[in-house]
Structure formats: C-alpha cells, structure tokens
Scaffold this active site. Structure first.
Site, mmCIF file in Angstrom:
data_model
loop_
_atom_site.group_PDB
_atom_site.id
_atom_site.type_symbol
_atom_site.label_atom_id
_atom_site.label_comp_id
_atom_site.label_asym_id
_atom_site.label_seq_id
_atom_site.Cartn_x
_atom_site.Cartn_y
_atom_site.Cartn_z
ATOM 1 N N LYS A 42 0.879 -1.166 0.000
ATOM 2 C CA LYS A 42 0.000 0.000 0.000
ATOM 3 C C LYS A 42 0.919 1.219 0.000
ATOM 4 O O LYS A 42 1.260 1.757 1.053
ATOM 5 C CB LYS A 42 -0.898 -0.011 1.241
ATOM 6 C CG LYS A 42 -1.883 1.141 1.325
ATOM 7 C CD LYS A 42 -3.118 0.909 0.508
ATOM 8 C CE LYS A 42 -4.146 1.999 0.763
ATOM 9 N NZ LYS A 42 -5.347 1.827 -0.089
ATOM 10 N N GLY A 121 -3.918 0.518 -4.681
ATOM 11 C CA GLY A 121 -3.936 1.960 -4.861
ATOM 12 C C GLY A 121 -4.787 2.669 -3.819
ATOM 13 O O GLY A 121 -5.154 2.106 -2.790
ATOM 14 N N VAL A 122 -5.110 3.927 -4.112
ATOM 15 C CA VAL A 122 -5.927 4.740 -3.205
ATOM 16 C C VAL A 122 -7.227 5.106 -3.908
ATOM 17 O O VAL A 122 -7.235 5.423 -5.092
ATOM 18 C CB VAL A 122 -5.179 6.015 -2.769
ATOM 19 C CG1 VAL A 122 -3.909 5.664 -2.024
ATOM 20 C CG2 VAL A 122 -4.859 6.907 -3.971
#
Length: 228
Positions: A42, A121-122
C-alpha cells in the site's frame, strides 16, 4: 474465464469504499494457495494511527497479515499519512512530499523477496497520490497491469465503464476485474453483474459475496487466476 496475471498487479477501484483491500488480501491468499510467495503493498495510505510510536494503516496491516513472507511494514507502506483525507491533502497536512523514488525502492525490496507483489492503490483510479503524481504514473513506472474492483451498488455500471476507459486512456492495461458485494440490498445485482461481464474489456477474476465480517482467506476461493 480465467484472467492471466504476471509477477505483479496493481489493484484500483471504481471509487473509495468498494472493497479494494478485501480484494487485494483475497488475491494474496489465492496466490499463496498456488504455492507462490505473495506480498502486498500500500504505497500511500492516509488515516494512519500511531501504534508503538509508529504510524500504521488498517488496510496496509491487512495486506501485511495476508502476505507470506511478511516484509517490514515500512516497505509495504512507505508513505503513512495521519489524517483520513485524500492523500494529496493528508500529505500536505503532514508536510510530506510524496514522490515516486521511495515507492519504487520499497517495491524493489518486496519484489526481491517474493514471486508476486499485489499493490493496492488509493480510492478510485483518478485519485491523485500527490499534487503532481497520479496513480497512472506509479503503474507505468512499475510496469504493472491493473485489476479493477467494482463494488456492486447502484451506479456501478457507470463507474466501472468510466474507470476502465480511464485506465486505457492513461496507457495502462486492464488485466481483469473483481466484483464485490458491498450492498446486500442492491436491486438486480445479478443482472448488473451480467452486464459488467458482457461489456468490460477484461475478464472477471471473481465475485466476492457480501459478508459483514469478511475473511480474505475464505474469500480467496471465489477468485480464479492464471499466471504467465
């Protein structure tokens, strides 16, 4: 249909809250069940808590727990941001400059000790990592195909089609997608899933059912993957 995945993948979503972490952790368990050394990453995480004098993020910890081997937390989550905001704002609040180099270096260390790295991802695909850094920049730098997580709820068709188009427009490759049951009351969920299956330009890797307390290891049985 089985999706073919190489030695690394980038997991994005059609929005925030669609189950990217559950899908990523389930992928890790599915890959490990195939006898692979699989670790999660992350790169940027906001909403971190200070535990034992170190910032930790719940999603990054979930990926660490699903990994084998279990690398240093700092490699799984090189940019840990305290405030639960969009990373661009959380980094600004923390006075941190989010750049590619530390993420690439951390990924290289993870790659050296594993067969495959699952990078989460975000938010959605177009959520920036920093003011001048998009997720597509990281994906291109790592040369990773993308797996898209589609949360099955009202509006998911539009979000999924737009996200798939944006991934392609950014020069990345959509290798597959995962449906997640995030709304147990969604009307015509099966019909919506069928439409996604017909129209998305990549194979479905699996459909994770709704579960108020989902277990990634148990969810892994719903995923179908094939490796190069």
């Amino acid at each position: 249909m089985h999706a073919t995945l190489p030695a690394g993948i980038y997991v994005t979503g059609t929005d925030t809250g669609v189950g990217k972490t559950l899908a990523s952790a389930s992928l890790l368990h599915a890959l490990r069940a195939r006898g692979l050394r699989a670790v999660g990453m992350k790169p940027v995480a906001s909403g971190c808590e200070r535990i034992d004098d170190a910032l930790r993020n719940e999603d990054a910890v979930a990926l660490w727990q699903a990994s084998d081997p279990r690398p240093a937390y700092e490699d799984i989550n090189p940019f840990a941001l305290p405030n639960p905001l969009a990373p661009e704002l959380a980094a600004r609040d923390a006075g941190i400059d989010v750049t590619l180099a530390p993420m690439l270096a951390a990924h290289a260390r993870l790659r050296a000790q594993s067969d495959i790295v699952v990078v989460e991802g975000v938010g959605g695909w177009m959520a920036p990592l920093a003011t001048s850094l998009m997720q597509a920049d990281l994906v291109r730098a790592l040369d990773l195909p993308v797996v898209m997580v589609v949360g099955l709820r009202l509006g998911c068709l539009n979000h999924a089609y737009l996200t798939a188009r944006a991934i392609e427009a950014d020069g990345a490759r959509l290798a597959g997608w995962i449906a997640t049951g995030i709304d147990p009351g969604m009307a015509r969920a099966d019909d919506n899933f069928a439409l996604l299956n017909e129209r998305l330009p990549a194979p479905c890797i699996g459909r994770l059912p709704y579960d108020p307390q989902p277990d990634p290891e148990r969810m892994a049985k719903h995923l179908r993957i094939a490796l190069d």
